[in-house]
Design an enzyme around this catalytic site. Sequence first.
Site, PDB file in Angstrom:
ATOM      1  CB  SER A 135      -0.862   0.011   1.267  1.00 56.43           C
ATOM      2  OG  SER A 135      -1.519   1.248   1.407  1.00 56.43           O
ATOM      3  CE1 TYR A 148      -4.032  -2.297   5.096  1.00 58.82           C
ATOM      4  CE2 TYR A 148      -3.482  -0.008   4.669  1.00 58.82           C
ATOM      5  CZ  TYR A 148      -3.821  -1.261   4.197  1.00 58.82           C
ATOM      6  OH  TYR A 148      -3.956  -1.473   2.848  1.00 58.82           O
TER       7      TYR A 148
HETATM    8  N1  LIG Z   1      -8.642  -0.448  -1.364  1.00 62.55           N
HETATM    9  C1  LIG Z   1      -7.627   0.362  -1.162  1.00 62.55           C
HETATM   10  O1  LIG Z   1      -7.770   1.598  -1.150  1.00 62.55           O
HETATM   11  C2  LIG Z   1      -6.254  -0.209  -0.975  1.00 62.55           C
HETATM   12  C3  LIG Z   1      -5.167   0.682  -0.993  1.00 62.55           C
HETATM   13  C4  LIG Z   1      -3.894   0.157  -0.818  1.00 62.55           C
HETATM   14  C5  LIG Z   1      -3.708  -1.199  -0.660  1.00 62.55           C
HETATM   15  N2  LIG Z   1      -4.783  -2.041  -0.641  1.00 62.55           N
HETATM   16  C6  LIG Z   1      -4.516  -3.473  -0.465  1.00 62.55           C
HETATM   17  O2  LIG Z   1      -5.218  -4.184  -1.465  1.00 62.55           O
HETATM   18  C7  LIG Z   1      -5.413  -5.520  -1.016  1.00 62.55           C
HETATM   19  C8  LIG Z   1      -6.844  -5.944  -1.319  1.00 62.55           C
HETATM   20  O3  LIG Z   1      -7.733  -5.178  -0.513  1.00 62.55           O
HETATM   21  P1  LIG Z   1      -9.107  -4.590  -1.072  1.00 62.55           P
HETATM   22  O4  LIG Z   1      -8.960  -3.130  -1.153  1.00 62.55           O
HETATM   23  O5  LIG Z   1      -9.536  -5.339  -2.269  1.00 62.55           O
HETATM   24  O6  LIG Z   1     -10.075  -4.873   0.182  1.00 62.55           O
HETATM   25  P2  LIG Z   1     -11.277  -5.920   0.409  1.00 62.55           P
HETATM   26  O7  LIG Z   1     -12.323  -5.743  -0.619  1.00 62.55           O
HETATM   27  O8  LIG Z   1     -11.639  -5.769   1.849  1.00 62.55           O
HETATM   28  O9  LIG Z   1     -10.586  -7.340   0.175  1.00 62.55           O
HETATM   29  C9  LIG Z   1      -9.725  -7.894   1.136  1.00 62.55           C
HETATM   30  C10 LIG Z   1      -9.634  -9.385   0.928  1.00 62.55           C
HETATM   31  O10 LIG Z   1      -8.732  -9.900   1.909  1.00 62.55           O
HETATM   32  C11 LIG Z   1      -9.329 -11.020   2.528  1.00 62.55           C
HETATM   33  N3  LIG Z   1      -8.821 -11.225   3.880  1.00 62.55           N
HETATM   34  C12 LIG Z   1      -8.985 -10.451   4.983  1.00 62.55           C
HETATM   35  N4  LIG Z   1      -8.414 -11.033   6.053  1.00 62.55           N
HETATM   36  C13 LIG Z   1      -7.882 -12.203   5.612  1.00 62.55           C
HETATM   37  C14 LIG Z   1      -7.190 -13.289   6.244  1.00 62.55           C
HETATM   38  N5  LIG Z   1      -6.937 -13.298   7.574  1.00 62.55           N
HETATM   39  N6  LIG Z   1      -6.802 -14.341   5.497  1.00 62.55           N
HETATM   40  C15 LIG Z   1      -7.081 -14.387   4.171  1.00 62.55           C
HETATM   41  N7  LIG Z   1      -7.743 -13.413   3.515  1.00 62.55           N
HETATM   42  C16 LIG Z   1      -8.135 -12.336   4.231  1.00 62.55           C
HETATM   43  C17 LIG Z   1     -10.829 -10.680   2.524  1.00 62.55           C
HETATM   44  O11 LIG Z   1     -11.557 -11.877   2.707  1.00 62.55           O
HETATM   45  P3  LIG Z   1     -12.924 -11.963   3.558  1.00 62.55           P
HETATM   46  O12 LIG Z   1     -14.022 -11.598   2.598  1.00 62.55           O
HETATM   47  O13 LIG Z   1     -12.981 -13.378   4.000  1.00 62.55           O
HETATM   48  O14 LIG Z   1     -12.797 -10.989   4.703  1.00 62.55           O
HETATM   49  C18 LIG Z   1     -10.963 -10.103   1.130  1.00 62.55           C
HETATM   50  O15 LIG Z   1     -11.050 -11.122   0.171  1.00 62.55           O
HETATM   51  C19 LIG Z   1      -5.047  -5.530   0.479  1.00 62.55           C
HETATM   52  O16 LIG Z   1      -3.764  -6.092   0.647  1.00 62.55           O
HETATM   53  C20 LIG Z   1      -5.031  -4.060   0.835  1.00 62.55           C
HETATM   54  O17 LIG Z   1      -4.160  -3.810   1.923  1.00 62.55           O
HETATM   55  C21 LIG Z   1      -6.057  -1.586  -0.800  1.00 62.55           C
END
Ligand SMILES: NC(=O)c1ccc[n+]([C@@H]2O[C@H](COP(=O)([O-])OP(=O)(O)OC[C@H]3O[C@@H](n4cnc5c(N)ncnc54)[C@H](OP(=O)(O)O)[C@@H]3O)[C@@H](O)[C@H]2O)c1
Length: 277
Positions: A135, A148
């Site tokens: 991130s 985080y």
């Molecule tokens: N969205 C943003 O603005 C942003 C910015 C920078 C980086 N990121 C990074 O992008 C990546 C994807 O996030 P997203 O934005 O797509 O959010 P999201 O829609 O909340 O997706 C997160 C995913 O991670 C899974 N997860 C959570 N805890 C877990 C665990 N203990 N073991 C295995 N899987 C787990 C969730 O599964 P469940 O459905 O089972 O909870 C979900 O599939 C993350 O690494 C996040 O840090 C996101």
Amino acid sequence: MKELPTIIVTGASSGVGAYCARALKAEGWRVFATARKTKDIAALEADGIEALHLDYCDPRSIEALVAMVLDRTDGRLDALYNNGAYAQAGAVEDIPVDILRKQFEANFFGWHDLTRRILPAMRRQGHGRIVHCSSILGLMPLPYRGAYCASKYALEGLMLSLRQELIGTDIHVSLIEPGPVASDLHENGLPQFRNSIDYENSVHRDAYRKLMDGMWSGSNHARAKAGPEVVYAALKHALLSRRPRPHYVVTMPARIGVLFKRILPASLFYRLLAKNT
Ligand SMILES: NC(=O)c1ccc[n+]([C@@H]2O[C@H](COP(=O)([O-])OP(=O)(O)OC[C@H]3O[C@@H](n4cnc5c(N)ncnc54)[C@H](OP(=O)(O)O)[C@@H]3O)[C@@H](O)[C@H]2O)c1
């Protein structure tokens, strides 16, 4: 018949992971996508994706996932995309140590465990791509996101060391650093916050109220945010380029942040960031 390239994509139940798993499948990859809930596994399977259970907080599930995938591929895996994570919010002085440990279990130790269990197969076959969704908050901090940010900063250090240790092999490690991307990340973090932070009795309660009115009110969806395809474009470069980069800074706010970090005095830069809650 030529074998399809194989990849594990974690956290494919929603957001970036759900998008990338389906896009990779559409572009000819054999995708092993992971989720935690049965309904999410079923949804992935309905789209023709091989869906498996993984919870980074459960080392047995990591071991079982690797055994299952390598069994299905005769011991080969071309790529790993570590993506599944959650965002624990709360001021640093309000976060109990066990909650910080849990954040690291999901966002850091689990990623390390999965990565090192996959590496022997990549070494045996002589190539591999390992891509981590870090991130922009792994390169710069924001208030109330300390847990985080710390998990992503730790990831940067660990995986950049791994990248150096793999020089001379055909196994490459990259980190994607997205800024704000439309997904369920903040909404999924809200119950964690409510259950772990005594927000009504905190000295930070006014700031928490502001966060609830902003980040968690759903209004953040209304603001212009990039879609998951911007992360996918970086992922594809990291998977396919002859020279995958160490860092992929994704979205304009993230790129502006990196520029400001480079040119502004540190104290001014961190003060400006603090206003950006
Ligand atoms: N969205 C943003 O603005 C942003 C910015 C920078 C980086 N990121 C990074 O992008 C990546 C994807 O996030 P997203 O934005 O797509 O959010 P999201 O829609 O909340 O997706 C997160 C995913 O991670 C899974 N997860 C959570 N805890 C877990 C665990 N203990 N073991 C295995 N899987 C787990 C969730 O599964 P469940 O459905 O089972 O909870 C979900 O599939 C993350 O690494 C996040 O840090 C996101």
